[in-house]
Scaffold this active site. Structure first.
Site, PDB file in Angstrom:
ATOM      1  N   THR A  81      -4.074   3.962  -1.811  1.00 39.94           N
ATOM      2  CA  THR A  81      -3.522   4.610  -3.002  1.00 39.94           C
ATOM      3  C   THR A  81      -2.679   3.607  -3.788  1.00 39.94           C
ATOM      4  O   THR A  81      -2.729   3.560  -5.024  1.00 39.94           O
ATOM      5  CB  THR A  81      -2.617   5.805  -2.580  1.00 39.94           C
ATOM      6  N   ASP A 125      -8.799  10.638  -3.355  1.00 39.16           N
ATOM      7  CA  ASP A 125      -8.516  10.323  -1.951  1.00 39.16           C
ATOM      8  C   ASP A 125      -9.447  11.153  -1.056  1.00 39.16           C
ATOM      9  O   ASP A 125      -9.915  12.214  -1.480  1.00 39.16           O
ATOM     10  CB  ASP A 125      -7.048  10.682  -1.669  1.00 39.16           C
ATOM     11  N   THR A 174     -11.019   7.209   4.788  1.00 38.15           N
ATOM     12  CA  THR A 174     -10.800   6.645   6.124  1.00 38.15           C
ATOM     13  C   THR A 174     -12.149   6.538   6.832  1.00 38.15           C
ATOM     14  O   THR A 174     -12.238   5.967   7.899  1.00 38.15           O
ATOM     15  CB  THR A 174      -9.874   7.571   6.940  1.00 38.15           C
ATOM     16  N   ARG A 233       2.783   1.878   6.031  1.00 38.90           N
ATOM     17  CA  ARG A 233       3.425   3.197   5.986  1.00 38.90           C
ATOM     18  C   ARG A 233       4.300   3.393   7.227  1.00 38.90           C
ATOM     19  O   ARG A 233       5.397   3.927   7.153  1.00 38.90           O
ATOM     20  CB  ARG A 233       2.367   4.308   5.907  1.00 38.90           C
TER      21      ARG A 233
HETATM   22  P1  ADP Z   1      -3.215   4.883   2.002  1.00 34.37           P
HETATM   23  O1  ADP Z   1      -3.551   5.376   0.628  1.00 34.37           O
HETATM   24  O2  ADP Z   1      -4.115   3.786   2.467  1.00 34.37           O
HETATM   25  O3  ADP Z   1      -3.083   5.978   3.022  1.00 34.37           O
HETATM   26  P2  ADP Z   1      -0.732   4.172   0.738  1.00 34.37           P
HETATM   27  O4  ADP Z   1      -1.233   3.362  -0.392  1.00 34.37           O
HETATM   28  O5  ADP Z   1      -0.297   5.573   0.448  1.00 34.37           O
HETATM   29  O6  ADP Z   1      -1.774   4.184   1.933  1.00 34.37           O
HETATM   30  O7  ADP Z   1       0.474   3.329   1.396  1.00 34.37           O
HETATM   31  C1  ADP Z   1       1.455   3.923   2.231  1.00 34.37           C
HETATM   32  C2  ADP Z   1       2.820   3.288   1.983  1.00 34.37           C
HETATM   33  O8  ADP Z   1       2.784   1.959   2.479  1.00 34.37           O
HETATM   34  C3  ADP Z   1       3.203   3.199   0.498  1.00 34.37           C
HETATM   35  O9  ADP Z   1       4.299   4.023   0.247  1.00 34.37           O
HETATM   36  C4  ADP Z   1       3.612   1.789   0.250  1.00 34.37           C
HETATM   37  O10 ADP Z   1       4.975   1.717  -0.016  1.00 34.37           O
HETATM   38  C5  ADP Z   1       3.348   1.054   1.533  1.00 34.37           C
HETATM   39  N1  ADP Z   1       2.382  -0.030   1.322  1.00 34.37           N
HETATM   40  C6  ADP Z   1       1.046   0.058   1.441  1.00 34.37           C
HETATM   41  N2  ADP Z   1       0.459  -1.129   1.213  1.00 34.37           N
HETATM   42  C7  ADP Z   1       1.450  -1.986   0.942  1.00 34.37           C
HETATM   43  C8  ADP Z   1       1.478  -3.392   0.632  1.00 34.37           C
HETATM   44  N3  ADP Z   1       0.345  -4.104   0.579  1.00 34.37           N
HETATM   45  N4  ADP Z   1       2.679  -3.964   0.397  1.00 34.37           N
HETATM   46  C9  ADP Z   1       3.817  -3.232   0.483  1.00 34.37           C
HETATM   47  N5  ADP Z   1       3.862  -1.914   0.794  1.00 34.37           N
HETATM   48  C10 ADP Z   1       2.691  -1.296   1.016  1.00 34.37           C
END
Ligand code: ADP
Length: 352
Positions: A81, A125, A174, A233
């Site tokens: 995301t 998502d 996922t 996360r």
């Molecule tokens: P996904 O969509 O893959 O489940 P998210 O994009 O929601 O994961 O990321 C979860 C949290 O992790 C976010 O709040 C973000 O702050 C942190 N995060 C994710 N990737 C990074 C990154 N490359 N650098 C810093 N923080 C990150």
């Protein structure tokens, strides 16, 4: 950035926190959005992905055309995301965020598509959970930027082609394997997000601590990073939990000792495994002689949802080499036995 939501209260709160999944907003979401990187510089790691994206984005800008549709896959919390939001910021366009389970009825997806403006990004998502009807609406929308709508009934029915603005769809999942191939084929770029190294996660921890005004040493950040299962996360959640311990039990500052002692109290071991992970490995060892055993059996015995086990627990246990996936089910690896301090069954003592 625009947000899709039926909830007025949510709309208001969302104004302060630009990226929010459409169907729920919980405290966790507010916390996540406050620390979410907004540009390539603050998006840590995933170097290959960032390099590729920089070129794709620059090329699209020079051509004056919208970006190709993109699919990001990988375990939860790795930044799918977040990277979609970074892309929107870098392109200077709006992003609308939703998830497949909230697009159940045809009018849900049609409504969103019709609300898009040229160049905007639609982020879906859990895209593997789209139903057939929604998928079929998406095909012409992705390919020709049109909506095929049927009006009237049976013999008098007419198909109406409604043009849509040129938008970019970013899908996240996922489970890339569960995407239908016609849908998968319509993405111009498909990328798997990788687990993060300890050094990268330590940077994530330092960055988050800076934003939240948490006092932490580099060794403290590294200690948290080591137990974060390769996942930003989780690193972010742990730094907050450890900070609570640091304030209540110590002098507020997180160093290596404070981090390790707090994480021990939280029952997160040096591999980052929590009680559920250890229960899963112990179950297979104690009840099924180390496996193989089917995922449904494991889920039922642990009173957990199959999806939680598959999406949340397993990817890291597999990547850490503690668990193995075989055609006959899941098996604990020799490293898994060792990690739990169990005796590895040897071939010689086997009855077979
Ligand atoms: P996904 O969509 O893959 O489940 P998210 O994009 O929601 O994961 O990321 C979860 C949290 O992790 C976010 O709040 C973000 O702050 C942190 N995060 C994710 N990737 C990074 C990154 N490359 N650098 C810093 N923080 C990150």
């Amino acid at each position: 950035m625009a947000i899709i939501s039926d909830d007025e209260g949510l709309e208001k709160r969302v104004k302060r926190n630009p990226i929010v999944k459409s169907e729920t907003i919980e405290y966790d979401n507010l916390f996540e959005n406050s620390i979410r990187p907004k540009d390539f510089d603050s998006y840590i790691g995933q170097t290959a992905l960032k390099e590729t994206l920089k070129i794709i984005l620059e090329a699209a800008k020079r051509r004056g055309k919208p970006l190709d549709h993109m699919l990001f896959y990988g375990p939860p919390g790795l930044g799918k995301t977040t990277i979609a939001g970074v892309i929107a910021t870098q392109m200077g366009v709006e992003i609308k965020i939703t998830s497949a389970p909230s697009l159940e009825r045809p009018r849900d997806i049609i409504g969103i598509l019709m609300s898009l403006k040229g160049g905007e990004i639609l982020f879906i998502d859990e895209i593997h959970r789209l139903n057939k009807v929604a998928e079929e609406i998406l095909y012409p929308a992705m390919e020709d930027f049109t909506l095929d709508m049927t009006t009237g009934k049976s013999q008098t029915a007419k198909t109406l082609r409604v043009p849509l603005p040129k938008f970019t769809l970013i899908g996240a999942t996922t489970k890339a394997g569960e995407l239908s191939s016609p849908l998968r084929d319509r993405f111009g770029m498909i990328h798997r997000l990788e687990f993060y190294s300890v050094d990268e996660l330590a940077q994530v921890v330092m960055r988050t601590a800076g934003i939240l005004d948490i006092s932490i040493t580099e060794e403290g950040a590294k200690a948290i990073a080591k137990r974060s299962r390769g996942t930003p996360r989780i690193a972010n959640r742990l730094v907050k939990r450890v900070s609570d311990f640091a304030i209540v039990k110590y002098d507020g500052k997180i160093d290596e000792t404070v981090a390790n002692e707090s994480l021990d109290i939280l029952k997160i071991d040096e591999f980052g495994l929590d009680n559920t992970d250890r229960a899963l490995l112990s179950l297979i060892i104690d009840k099924y002689d180390g496996g193989p055993v089917g995922i449904e059996t494991i889920a039922a015995a642990l009173s957990e949802d199959v999806r939680t086990i598959e999406d949340v627990c397993e990817p890291y246990l597999l990547q850490a080499g503690l668990l193995q996936r075989t055609p006959r089910g899941r098996k604990v690896s020799p490293e898994g036995f060792r990690h739990l301090g169990r005796i590895i069954p040897s071939m010689q003592t086997s009855l077979f």
